[in-house]
Design a protein around this motif. Structure first.
Motif, PDB file in Angstrom:
ATOM      1  N   GLY A  43      52.963 -17.335  22.193  1.00  0.00           N
ATOM      2  CA  GLY A  43      53.104 -17.945  20.882  1.00  0.00           C
ATOM      3  C   GLY A  43      51.813 -17.781  20.084  1.00  0.00           C
ATOM      4  O   GLY A  43      50.730 -18.136  20.550  1.00  0.00           O
ATOM      5  N   LYS A  44      51.949 -17.204  18.904  1.00  0.00           N
ATOM      6  CA  LYS A  44      50.796 -17.092  17.997  1.00  0.00           C
ATOM      7  C   LYS A  44      50.959 -18.185  16.960  1.00  0.00           C
ATOM      8  O   LYS A  44      51.930 -18.187  16.192  1.00  0.00           O
ATOM      9  N   GLU A  45      50.037 -19.130  16.961  1.00  0.00           N
ATOM     10  CA  GLU A  45      50.128 -20.258  16.030  1.00  0.00           C
ATOM     11  C   GLU A  45      49.546 -19.865  14.677  1.00  0.00           C
ATOM     12  O   GLU A  45      48.350 -19.600  14.557  1.00  0.00           O
ATOM     13  N   ILE A  46      50.435 -19.841  13.681  1.00  0.00           N
ATOM     14  CA  ILE A  46      50.039 -19.448  12.327  1.00  0.00           C
ATOM     15  C   ILE A  46      49.508 -20.691  11.613  1.00  0.00           C
ATOM     16  O   ILE A  46      50.155 -21.738  11.628  1.00  0.00           O
ATOM     17  N   LEU A  47      48.334 -20.548  11.007  1.00  0.00           N
ATOM     18  CA  LEU A  47      47.671 -21.704  10.386  1.00  0.00           C
ATOM     19  C   LEU A  47      47.803 -21.675   8.872  1.00  0.00           C
ATOM     20  O   LEU A  47      48.037 -20.609   8.279  1.00  0.00           O
ATOM     21  N   ASP A  48      47.614 -22.863   8.295  1.00  0.00           N
ATOM     22  CA  ASP A  48      47.707 -22.950   6.828  1.00  0.00           C
ATOM     23  C   ASP A  48      46.490 -22.322   6.150  1.00  0.00           C
ATOM     24  O   ASP A  48      46.430 -22.220   4.927  1.00  0.00           O
ATOM     25  N   THR A  49      45.526 -21.899   6.954  1.00  0.00           N
ATOM     26  CA  THR A  49      44.333 -21.227   6.424  1.00  0.00           C
ATOM     27  C   THR A  49      44.505 -19.710   6.434  1.00  0.00           C
ATOM     28  O   THR A  49      43.549 -18.974   6.243  1.00  0.00           O
ATOM     29  N   GLU A  50      45.708 -19.233   6.717  1.00  0.00           N
ATOM     30  CA  GLU A  50      46.024 -17.807   6.798  1.00  0.00           C
ATOM     31  C   GLU A  50      45.594 -17.188   8.130  1.00  0.00           C
ATOM     32  O   GLU A  50      45.987 -16.074   8.456  1.00  0.00           O
ATOM     33  N   GLY A  51      44.796 -17.894   8.886  1.00  0.00           N
ATOM     34  CA  GLY A  51      44.393 -17.364  10.186  1.00  0.00           C
ATOM     35  C   GLY A  51      45.421 -17.706  11.252  1.00  0.00           C
ATOM     36  O   GLY A  51      46.518 -18.179  10.958  1.00  0.00           O
ATOM     37  N   GLY A  88      53.012   7.405  36.982  1.00  0.00           N
ATOM     38  CA  GLY A  88      53.996   7.164  35.924  1.00  0.00           C
ATOM     39  C   GLY A  88      54.337   5.711  35.702  1.00  0.00           C
ATOM     40  O   GLY A  88      55.270   5.381  34.972  1.00  0.00           O
ATOM     41  N   ALA A  89      53.574   4.804  36.323  1.00  0.00           N
ATOM     42  CA  ALA A  89      53.918   3.377  36.242  1.00  0.00           C
ATOM     43  C   ALA A  89      53.792   2.840  34.819  1.00  0.00           C
ATOM     44  O   ALA A  89      53.017   3.358  34.008  1.00  0.00           O
ATOM     45  N   GLU A  90      54.564   1.767  34.564  1.00  0.00           N
ATOM     46  CA  GLU A  90      54.379   0.990  33.340  1.00  0.00           C
ATOM     47  C   GLU A  90      53.527  -0.205  33.736  1.00  0.00           C
ATOM     48  O   GLU A  90      53.949  -1.039  34.543  1.00  0.00           O
ATOM     49  N   VAL A  91      52.320  -0.262  33.204  1.00  0.00           N
ATOM     50  CA  VAL A  91      51.412  -1.364  33.541  1.00  0.00           C
ATOM     51  C   VAL A  91      51.247  -2.264  32.317  1.00  0.00           C
ATOM     52  O   VAL A  91      50.910  -1.790  31.238  1.00  0.00           O
ATOM     53  N   ALA A  92      51.522  -3.554  32.532  1.00  0.00           N
ATOM     54  CA  ALA A  92      51.431  -4.486  31.415  1.00  0.00           C
ATOM     55  C   ALA A  92      50.192  -5.355  31.545  1.00  0.00           C
ATOM     56  O   ALA A  92      49.834  -5.784  32.649  1.00  0.00           O
ATOM     57  N   LEU A  93      49.539  -5.582  30.414  1.00  0.00           N
ATOM     58  CA  LEU A  93      48.361  -6.464  30.350  1.00  0.00           C
ATOM     59  C   LEU A  93      48.827  -7.786  29.757  1.00  0.00           C
ATOM     60  O   LEU A  93      49.252  -7.847  28.603  1.00  0.00           O
ATOM     61  N   LEU A  94      48.755  -8.853  30.583  1.00  0.00           N
ATOM     62  CA  LEU A  94      49.417 -10.101  30.231  1.00  0.00           C
ATOM     63  C   LEU A  94      48.440 -11.255  30.077  1.00  0.00           C
ATOM     64  O   LEU A  94      47.928 -11.781  31.071  1.00  0.00           O
ATOM     65  N   PRO A  95      48.188 -11.708  28.863  1.00  0.00           N
ATOM     66  CA  PRO A  95      47.392 -12.928  28.701  1.00  0.00           C
ATOM     67  C   PRO A  95      48.206 -14.125  29.213  1.00  0.00           C
ATOM     68  O   PRO A  95      49.396 -13.987  29.476  1.00  0.00           O
ATOM     69  N   PRO A  96      47.552 -15.284  29.380  1.00  0.00           N
ATOM     70  CA  PRO A  96      48.276 -16.456  29.902  1.00  0.00           C
ATOM     71  C   PRO A  96      49.529 -16.732  29.077  1.00  0.00           C
ATOM     72  O   PRO A  96      49.490 -16.697  27.852  1.00  0.00           O
ATOM     73  N   PHE A  97      50.637 -17.005  29.775  1.00  0.00           N
ATOM     74  CA  PHE A  97      51.925 -17.212  29.094  1.00  0.00           C
ATOM     75  C   PHE A  97      51.882 -18.491  28.272  1.00  0.00           C
ATOM     76  O   PHE A  97      51.314 -19.494  28.694  1.00  0.00           O
ATOM     77  N   SER A  98      52.525 -18.456  27.130  1.00  0.00           N
ATOM     78  CA  SER A  98      52.576 -19.668  26.309  1.00  0.00           C
ATOM     79  C   SER A  98      53.918 -19.800  25.588  1.00  0.00           C
ATOM     80  O   SER A  98      53.981 -20.129  24.402  1.00  0.00           O
ATOM     81  N   GLY A  99      54.984 -19.564  26.333  1.00  0.00           N
ATOM     82  CA  GLY A  99      56.327 -19.754  25.777  1.00  0.00           C
ATOM     83  C   GLY A  99      56.690 -21.224  25.688  1.00  0.00           C
ATOM     84  O   GLY A  99      55.971 -22.087  26.162  1.00  0.00           O
ATOM     85  N   GLY A 100      57.809 -21.468  25.057  1.00  0.00           N
ATOM     86  CA  GLY A 100      58.346 -22.831  24.964  1.00  0.00           C
ATOM     87  C   GLY A 100      57.792 -23.582  23.781  1.00  0.00           C
ATOM     88  O   GLY A 100      56.884 -23.127  23.120  1.00  0.00           O
TER      89      GLY A 100
END
Lengths: 148, 79, 148, 79
Positions: A133-141, B67-79
């Motif tokens: 999730g990319k949190e969009i701010l009211d400061t445009e950032g 030929g692998a697909e390698v993904a660079l994954l930052p910490p998940f933040s779904g939900g």
């Protein structure tokens, strides 16, 4: 014979609408062995960050991996709890503050299984699905959402 | 024979390296890939990320198949 | 100053409609400090009894006492969990198999409080509210519902 | 002076005594009321029920105030 389940899409573009939730609930009225439904909804908060106030979250995912993982989680939860139904929907793209970004829905004969399964599903979705999730701010950032 | 691997970057990591897709010569292991990337993209020095090879999460000493697909994954933040 | 809460009606005549649930969810989009909603729905099951198959439940209540008790439970749950909102709706009269008879809805900044509060509310509602379900059978007879 | 109490019966208990409302001379305590009722309505012999006085759950030795509303409550089964 057990029904063979296959991965299904969990992603929806933009916010999840209350009407879609009502429709999903209504779809279960024919399943007369269900006694309880448990639902979790994630809603985008107007958090105050040092850099500005959140106005929306823009979600991206490693979709193919997320769907495989969601399927694995589904199967594990179905094996652990006596559920009749389980549904997972997660937003991609922009979801504004006050809108819904996650809809998790479990149904069972008895309430306890539905509730426990729903809680566990939500925890696993947040911890294990490659979604950001990319949190969009009211400061445009923007700042990158961090799950706690 | 050069082996190419396909990198996919997500979230904050894609932002830091400036692209979501990249092809690289196979450095052998994930640990070696991490070093290569941190050398090439200094912004990654302080960034936290994990790896998936062909959609499976793997740790640093895992070998990267051709030929692998390698993904660079930052910490998940779904939900 | 804390808002003073007063007992409010929790009873609705007949089944609870999915549309009413959607409306209730949508009503929270302006509360931008909410991050998670937890919902429990009770649905009438077509249980097979020795005397026949359940086709509906006819609910009655000691309404004045139930509303006082529901208020007491509400206050206790608000005191225990950091909730933004809490809603309880229970049917009176006839609710057919597959229809919804209970709708419990909690909202909070973070998911855990909403979920735990919702679970506890449902347990307390079932155990403590003077409400009775008469299970109407397809044999024209009836049996009295027993909560387990 | 006769004291009257107002009985309200619910669910299975209302069914067994054949009415939802009843006026009775005050027998003094809930325990005494239970005996009176079981004598008058043999169907209640095997029935399980509790009492509320003026909407508060109370046990058998509680005294019934003059003019009280006493409810006969079978096990709750809401939800």
């Amino acid at each position: 014979m057990d029904k063979v389940r296959t991965p299904k899409n969990i992603f929806v573009q933009g916010a999840i609408s209350p009407d879609a939730i009502a429709k999903s609930i209504a779809n279960h009225s024919g399943k007369t062995d269900i006694g309880g439904h448990s639902i979790f909804l994630g809603q985008v908060r107007a958090d105050e960050k040092p850099e500005g106030k959140v106005v929306a979250i823009d979600y991206t995912a490693y979709e193919e991996m997320a769907l495989e993982k969601a399927f694995e989680i589904r199967e594990a939860i179905f094996a652990k709890y006596p559920l009749t139904c389980m549904h997972i929907y997660h937003s991609l793209g922009e979801v504004k503050v006050g809108e819904l970004c996650l809809f998790v829905f479990t149904s069972s004969k008895h309430r306890k299984a539905a509730m426990d399964a729903c809680d566990e599903l939500v925890e696993r979705i947040k911890a294990e699905l490659p979604v950001w999730g990319k949190e969009i701010l009211d400061t445009e950032g923007h700042v990158w959402k961090v799950n706690v | 024979m050069k082996q190419v691997i396909h990198l996919k970057a997500f979230g904050m990591i894609a932002e830091k390296i400036g692209t979501a897709e990249l092809e690289l010569e196979n450095p052998g292991t994930l640990a070696a890939l991490g070093e290569t990337l941190r050398g090439r993209f200094p912004d990654l020095q302080s960034a936290k990320f994990g790896f998936a090879i062909n959609k499976k999460l793997l740790q640093g000493d895992a070998e990267i198949p051709a030929g692998a697909e390698v993904a660079l994954l930052p910490p998940f933040s779904g939900g």
